[in-house]
Design a protein around this motif. Structure first.
Motif, PDB file in Angstrom:
ATOM      1  N   SER A 449       0.778  -1.149   0.032  1.00 32.78           N
ATOM      2  CA  SER A 449       0.112   0.011   0.069  1.00 32.78           C
ATOM      3  C   SER A 449       0.720   1.321   0.000  1.00 32.78           C
ATOM      4  CB  SER A 449      -0.832  -0.138   1.163  1.00 32.78           C
ATOM      5  OG  SER A 449      -0.231   0.085   2.642  1.00 32.78           O
ATOM      6  N   VAL A 450       2.054   1.190   0.687  1.00 33.33           N
ATOM      7  CA  VAL A 450       3.063   2.368   0.429  1.00 33.33           C
ATOM      8  C   VAL A 450       3.473   2.708  -0.773  1.00 33.33           C
ATOM      9  CG1 VAL A 450       5.229   2.988   1.465  1.00 33.33           C
ATOM     10  CG2 VAL A 450       3.609   1.932   3.036  1.00 33.33           C
ATOM     11  N   GLU A 451       3.668   1.657  -1.525  1.00 29.10           N
ATOM     12  CA  GLU A 451       4.105   1.847  -2.959  1.00 29.10           C
ATOM     13  C   GLU A 451       3.163   2.725  -3.748  1.00 29.10           C
ATOM     14  OE1 GLU A 451       5.539  -0.665  -7.027  1.00 29.10           O
ATOM     15  OE2 GLU A 451       5.042  -1.623  -5.127  1.00 29.10           O
ATOM     16  N   LEU A 452       1.967   2.042  -3.557  1.00 26.82           N
ATOM     17  CA  LEU A 452       0.680   2.743  -4.351  1.00 26.82           C
ATOM     18  C   LEU A 452       0.474   4.275  -3.810  1.00 26.82           C
ATOM     19  CD1 LEU A 452       0.463  -0.140  -5.195  1.00 26.82           C
ATOM     20  CD2 LEU A 452      -2.510   0.365  -4.967  1.00 26.82           C
ATOM     21  N   GLU A 453       0.642   4.560  -2.525  1.00 31.29           N
ATOM     22  CA  GLU A 453       0.335   5.819  -1.925  1.00 31.29           C
ATOM     23  C   GLU A 453       1.392   6.679  -2.314  1.00 31.29           C
ATOM     24  OE1 GLU A 453      -1.430   3.912   2.009  1.00 31.29           O
ATOM     25  OE2 GLU A 453       0.380   4.679   2.000  1.00 31.29           O
ATOM     26  N   ASN A 454       2.633   6.450  -2.624  1.00 32.42           N
ATOM     27  CA  ASN A 454       3.981   7.192  -2.862  1.00 32.42           C
ATOM     28  C   ASN A 454       3.743   7.620  -4.552  1.00 32.42           C
ATOM     29  OD1 ASN A 454       5.186   7.048  -0.498  1.00 32.42           O
ATOM     30  ND2 ASN A 454       6.545   5.487  -1.055  1.00 32.42           N
ATOM     31  N   VAL A 465      -3.057  10.724   0.737  1.00 26.93           N
ATOM     32  CA  VAL A 465      -3.521   9.510   0.064  1.00 26.93           C
ATOM     33  C   VAL A 465      -3.179   8.438   0.966  1.00 26.93           C
ATOM     34  CG1 VAL A 465      -1.318   8.891  -1.087  1.00 26.93           C
ATOM     35  CG2 VAL A 465      -3.365   7.869  -1.997  1.00 26.93           C
ATOM     36  N   ALA A 466      -4.259   7.526   1.251  1.00 25.24           N
ATOM     37  CA  ALA A 466      -4.053   6.344   1.810  1.00 25.24           C
ATOM     38  C   ALA A 466      -4.642   5.176   1.048  1.00 25.24           C
ATOM     39  CB  ALA A 466      -4.844   6.447   3.075  1.00 25.24           C
ATOM     40  N   VAL A 467      -4.032   3.928   0.909  1.00 27.01           N
ATOM     41  CA  VAL A 467      -4.524   2.834   0.256  1.00 27.01           C
ATOM     42  C   VAL A 467      -4.979   1.702   1.162  1.00 27.01           C
ATOM     43  CG1 VAL A 467      -4.068   1.219  -1.470  1.00 27.01           C
ATOM     44  CG2 VAL A 467      -3.511   3.617  -1.836  1.00 27.01           C
ATOM     45  N   ILE A 468      -5.936   1.089   0.986  1.00 21.86           N
ATOM     46  CA  ILE A 468      -6.239  -0.115   1.574  1.00 21.86           C
ATOM     47  C   ILE A 468      -6.606  -1.218   0.884  1.00 21.86           C
ATOM     48  CG2 ILE A 468      -7.209   1.183   3.845  1.00 21.86           C
ATOM     49  CD1 ILE A 468     -10.015   0.651   2.868  1.00 21.86           C
ATOM     50  N   GLY A 469      -6.763  -2.400   1.280  1.00 24.85           N
ATOM     51  CA  GLY A 469      -7.321  -3.772   0.441  1.00 24.85           C
ATOM     52  C   GLY A 469      -8.635  -3.687   0.703  1.00 24.85           C
ATOM     53  N   VAL A 470      -9.374  -4.078  -0.532  1.00 20.55           N
ATOM     54  CA  VAL A 470     -10.848  -4.463  -0.369  1.00 20.55           C
ATOM     55  C   VAL A 470     -11.052  -5.762  -0.941  1.00 20.55           C
ATOM     56  CG1 VAL A 470     -11.687  -1.945  -0.239  1.00 20.55           C
ATOM     57  CG2 VAL A 470     -11.370  -3.267  -2.399  1.00 20.55           C
ATOM     58  N   GLN A 471     -12.127  -6.371  -0.549  1.00 22.56           N
ATOM     59  CA  GLN A 471     -12.402  -7.770  -1.202  1.00 22.56           C
ATOM     60  C   GLN A 471     -12.856  -7.625  -2.606  1.00 22.56           C
ATOM     61  OE1 GLN A 471     -15.267  -9.658   1.366  1.00 22.56           O
ATOM     62  NE2 GLN A 471     -13.867 -10.448   2.714  1.00 22.56           N
ATOM     63  N   ASN A 473     -14.255 -10.418  -5.619  1.00 21.45           N
ATOM     64  CA  ASN A 473     -14.519 -11.913  -5.831  1.00 21.45           C
ATOM     65  C   ASN A 473     -13.558 -12.564  -7.093  1.00 21.45           C
ATOM     66  OD1 ASN A 473     -16.926 -11.635  -4.344  1.00 21.45           O
ATOM     67  ND2 ASN A 473     -18.043 -10.955  -6.184  1.00 21.45           N
ATOM     68  N   ARG A 474     -13.166 -11.729  -7.779  1.00 23.67           N
ATOM     69  CA  ARG A 474     -12.101 -12.667  -8.504  1.00 23.67           C
ATOM     70  C   ARG A 474     -10.672 -12.941  -8.172  1.00 23.67           C
ATOM     71  NH1 ARG A 474     -10.574 -10.712 -14.829  1.00 23.67           N
ATOM     72  NH2 ARG A 474      -9.250 -12.641 -15.556  1.00 23.67           N
ATOM     73  N   TRP A 475      -9.978 -11.631  -7.782  1.00 20.28           N
ATOM     74  CA  TRP A 475      -8.672 -11.486  -7.249  1.00 20.28           C
ATOM     75  C   TRP A 475      -8.320 -11.852  -5.647  1.00 20.28           C
ATOM     76  CZ3 TRP A 475      -5.962 -12.263 -11.222  1.00 20.28           C
ATOM     77  CH2 TRP A 475      -6.372 -11.753 -12.392  1.00 20.28           C
ATOM     78  N   GLY A 476      -9.353 -11.786  -4.927  1.00 18.23           N
ATOM     79  CA  GLY A 476      -9.351 -12.080  -3.354  1.00 18.23           C
ATOM     80  C   GLY A 476      -9.255 -10.649  -2.940  1.00 18.23           C
ATOM     81  N   GLU A 477      -8.478  -9.724  -2.930  1.00 20.67           N
ATOM     82  CA  GLU A 477      -8.458  -8.348  -2.857  1.00 20.67           C
ATOM     83  C   GLU A 477      -7.787  -7.463  -3.955  1.00 20.67           C
ATOM     84  OE1 GLU A 477      -7.196  -7.543   1.855  1.00 20.67           O
ATOM     85  OE2 GLU A 477      -5.520  -8.438   0.816  1.00 20.67           O
ATOM     86  N   ARG A 478      -7.943  -6.324  -3.926  1.00 25.34           N
ATOM     87  CA  ARG A 478      -7.988  -5.214  -4.603  1.00 25.34           C
ATOM     88  C   ARG A 478      -7.504  -3.786  -3.742  1.00 25.34           C
ATOM     89  NH1 ARG A 478      -9.819  -4.927  -9.891  1.00 25.34           N
ATOM     90  NH2 ARG A 478      -8.454  -2.942 -10.201  1.00 25.34           N
ATOM     91  N   PRO A 479      -6.376  -2.863  -4.389  1.00 26.24           N
ATOM     92  CA  PRO A 479      -6.522  -1.858  -3.684  1.00 26.24           C
ATOM     93  C   PRO A 479      -7.652  -0.916  -3.854  1.00 26.24           C
ATOM     94  CG  PRO A 479      -4.612  -2.444  -5.212  1.00 26.24           C
ATOM     95  CD  PRO A 479      -5.606  -3.312  -5.320  1.00 26.24           C
ATOM     96  N   TRP A 480      -7.640  -0.046  -2.756  1.00 27.56           N
ATOM     97  CA  TRP A 480      -8.652   1.009  -2.795  1.00 27.56           C
ATOM     98  C   TRP A 480      -8.135   2.338  -2.466  1.00 27.56           C
ATOM     99  CZ3 TRP A 480     -13.924   0.497  -4.858  1.00 27.56           C
ATOM    100  CH2 TRP A 480     -14.574   1.791  -4.886  1.00 27.56           C
ATOM    101  N   ALA A 481      -8.043   3.517  -3.083  1.00 28.24           N
ATOM    102  CA  ALA A 481      -7.459   4.710  -2.824  1.00 28.24           C
ATOM    103  C   ALA A 481      -8.264   5.601  -2.174  1.00 28.24           C
ATOM    104  CB  ALA A 481      -6.603   5.128  -3.881  1.00 28.24           C
ATOM    105  N   PHE A 482      -7.938   6.217  -0.937  1.00 32.27           N
ATOM    106  CA  PHE A 482      -8.500   7.574  -0.539  1.00 32.27           C
ATOM    107  C   PHE A 482      -7.520   8.548  -0.896  1.00 32.27           C
ATOM    108  CE2 PHE A 482     -10.433   3.850   1.513  1.00 32.27           C
ATOM    109  CZ  PHE A 482     -11.540   4.339   2.061  1.00 32.27           C
ATOM    110  N   VAL A 483      -8.126   9.557  -1.398  1.00 33.92           N
ATOM    111  CA  VAL A 483      -7.385  10.795  -1.849  1.00 33.92           C
ATOM    112  C   VAL A 483      -7.871  12.325  -1.236  1.00 33.92           C
ATOM    113  CG1 VAL A 483      -6.330  11.961  -4.018  1.00 33.92           C
ATOM    114  CG2 VAL A 483      -6.849   9.282  -3.989  1.00 33.92           C
ATOM    115  N   GLU A 484      -6.829  12.924  -0.628  1.00 36.79           N
ATOM    116  CA  GLU A 484      -7.234  14.499  -0.637  1.00 36.79           C
ATOM    117  C   GLU A 484      -6.616  15.158  -1.703  1.00 36.79           C
ATOM    118  OE1 GLU A 484      -7.133  14.277   4.350  1.00 36.79           O
ATOM    119  OE2 GLU A 484      -5.168  14.787   3.198  1.00 36.79           O
ATOM    120  N   ILE A 485      -7.372  16.222  -2.220  1.00 35.54           N
ATOM    121  CA  ILE A 485      -7.057  16.902  -3.343  1.00 35.54           C
ATOM    122  C   ILE A 485      -7.035  18.510  -2.902  1.00 35.54           C
ATOM    123  CG2 ILE A 485      -7.524  15.326  -5.321  1.00 35.54           C
ATOM    124  CD1 ILE A 485      -9.996  16.961  -5.503  1.00 35.54           C
ATOM    125  N   ALA A 486      -6.124  19.384  -3.591  1.00 34.79           N
ATOM    126  CA  ALA A 486      -6.222  20.824  -3.415  1.00 34.79           C
ATOM    127  C   ALA A 486      -7.609  21.250  -3.619  1.00 34.79           C
ATOM    128  CB  ALA A 486      -4.874  21.199  -4.314  1.00 34.79           C
TER     129      ALA A 486
END
Length: 538
Positions: A449-454, A465-471, A473-486
């Motif tokens: 998640s750190v690599e994606l956040e950077n 930015v913060a990234v977490i894993g979400v369930q 159905n196909r891959w088990g988990e996928r990243p999801w991004a939370f983003v603060e913008i100007a």
């Protein structure tokens, strides 16, 4: 038996190590120098020493003794600064509390450590009142009435200043008979279960204090801007060390970018302690890009590393941003990234990427390794193999208060197990990749998640930015991004994902993007469990 063994230790050549002695040194050699700045308030080191002696005396008269717990719940202000010296000066254990904890957590902590006294800032008195109502044996309450506080009710019988006034200015400091006597108790901000109480003694506080000065290159007469809350590992164990140099300490009760830059100018600041969010505030403050400082200024940050944008922005201002890494259990930043002379020839972006690595152990940390998870076997120093960061040495905590099982588990194999995952580079520096619990496993592949956040943080107008894993159905988990913008940015989910495609391989691309404020602790750590809960509700 050797004849060397016949030589006895004498009080002329041995005394228990304790950081409290740094206060006496400051008063003796730097007595007329300004010790503390808080708004319009100014104390000298002589005055600070006297006030701390009065505090120690007054606590003794309240019936507090060696081994008792005295808790403080306050943002950065004179009272919490003085408590770091006055409480251990009379043999008690100082317990600093996060000002944002919930009433039920506060009640648990106060019951767990059996606090005899609680100093509480009036701004957070309602939280404390709710906690006290849930306790059978609440502590003595002392109100901290800070002139810079936005307000709040008094809930104690005495104020901090009343207590100071009742103490003896000639009180003789209680130096520990044993340097392994407990000094400090800090609670982890765990995301599951009850927080654990991390116990430190006088010896490792003294050793870490000296190690901090050497590793950060502090000397002369520092002017320190305190944006990191003192309740976080006693100011990362820099507070006592700075006293030894007679530093001038500028308190920041509620940081903001413009305030930080103003205080740097007004008080000739040379050193700044602050979480990554503080670096972000400063980098994006109005007029920041036009500022240039003509004196050396160093800022230490720890936790999730700032983005390359912050590194470059502060470097342009003339502020050297130093990256540290650690945990409550090792006094905060026990690993530091020391800039190298040859980096000056690199492009700013390349230099920032190198600075984003967490670095090498400070001088007094005996050993740090990156090991195969679940073992103490080191991984190769190839910058690619993922492992868990392990620590051992004199600055590691004594253990978890009243939790021997958790202590034994944390110290398996003779190391403290951090739970943080990193790679080990050939030069010995480490680079964090994730918490073990935050690694995302998608289709059998590990995604940091750190690599994606950077990567996302490099996109223009992205402030956080913060990234977490979400369930999935196909891959088990996928990243999801939370983003603060100007403010005023035109970014939407499509534009963020398009920019990600040029920076990341396809299986690492976020499944989706959520825009809005990212919840953080007072020390700047992203509360990913809150993000998981909010996404689950959606």
């Amino acid at each position: 038996m050797s004849f060397y063994d016949e030589m006895k230790i004498d009080r002329a050549n041995h005394s228990p190590l304790s950081p409290i002695r740094f206060l006496a040194r400051a008063a003796h050699y730097f007595g007329d120098r300004i010790s503390l700045i808080h708004g319009d308030l100014r104390w000298t080191w002589k005055e600070t020493d006297t006030r701390c002696r009065r505090l120690a005396s007054a606590l003794t008269r309240l019936g507090i003794g060696p081994g008792d717990t005295v808790s403080v719940m306050a943002p950065n202000c004179p009272a919490i600064f003085e408590a770091q010296f006055g409480v251990p000066m009379m043999g008690a254990v100082i317990n600093n509390l996060n000002v944002r904890i919930e009433p039920h957590t506060l009640a648990y902590i106060l019951n767990h450590n059996q606090a005899k006294v609680l100093f509480v800032d009036s701004e957070i008195s309602s939280t404390v009142t709710d906690a006290l109502n849930a306790m059978e044996r609440p502590p003595i309450i002392i109100d901290i009435v800070d002139p810079l506080s936005p307000g709040g009710d008094r809930i104690g019988d005495l104020t901090f200043e009343d207590l100071i006034d009742s103490g003896d200015p000639d009180y003789i400091s209680h130096q520990p008979a044993d340097e392994l006597q407990p000094l400090s108790l800090n609670y982890t901000s765990g995301t599951t279960g009850d927080p654990k109480g991390v116990v430190y003694d006088h010896r490792n506080a003294y050793i870490e204090s000296l190690g901090n000065l050497v590793s950060w290159g502090v000397s002369g007469h520092p002017h320190v801007l305190w944006a990191v809350p003192i309740f976080h590992a006693n100011g990362w164990c820099y507070l006592w060390a700075m006293a030894g140099l007679g530093a001038t300490n500028v308190m920041v009760r509620k940081p903001s970018g413009p305030l930080m830059l103003d205080l740097i100018d007004r008080h000739h600041v040379t050193h700044i302690c602050g979480a990554p969010i503080i670096a972000q505030m400063m980098a994006h403050a109005p007029g920041a890009s036009e500022r240039r400082y003509d004196r050396p200024i160093r800022m230490l940050t720890a936790g999730a590393p700032p983005t390359s944008v912050e590194f470059i922005a502060l470097e342009d201002m003339g502020i050297q941003l130093d990256q540290g890494y650690g945990l409550t259990e090792v006094w905060g930043p026990a690993i530091l990234r020391e800039p190298q002379a040859e980096w000056s020839e690199l492009e700013p972006e390349q230099r920032a990427r190198l600075k984003m690595r967490q670095g090498i152990p400070n001088l007094v940390l005996d050993k740090m390794i990156v090991a195969v998870p679940g073992t103490c076997d080191p991984v190769p120093r190839d910058g690619e193999t993922l492992g868990e960061v392990l620590f051992s040495g004199n600055i590691v905590m004594r253990g978890y208060l009243r939790d021997p099982i958790a202590t034994v588990k944390a110290f398996e194999g003779g190391y403290f197990h951090s739970g943080d995952l990193a790679v080990w580079h050939p030069d010995g520096s480490i680079e964090l990749k994730d918490r073990a619990k935050d690694i995302i496993i998608s289709g059998g592949e590990n995604i940091s998640s750190v690599e994606l956040e950077n990567a996302i943080a490099e996109i223009p107008d992205v402030l956080g930015v913060a990234v977490i894993g979400v369930q999935d159905n196909r891959w088990g988990e996928r990243p999801w991004a939370f983003v603060e913008i100007a403010e005023g940015s035109a970014h939407d989910e499509k534009s963020i994902l398009e920019q990600c495609r040029s920076r990341l391989v396809s299986f690492k691309l976020p499944k989706g993007v959520t825009f809005g404020p990212i919840p953080r602790t007072p020390t700047g750590k992203v509360q990913k469990f809150v993000l998981r809960e909010s996404l689950g509700k959606q």
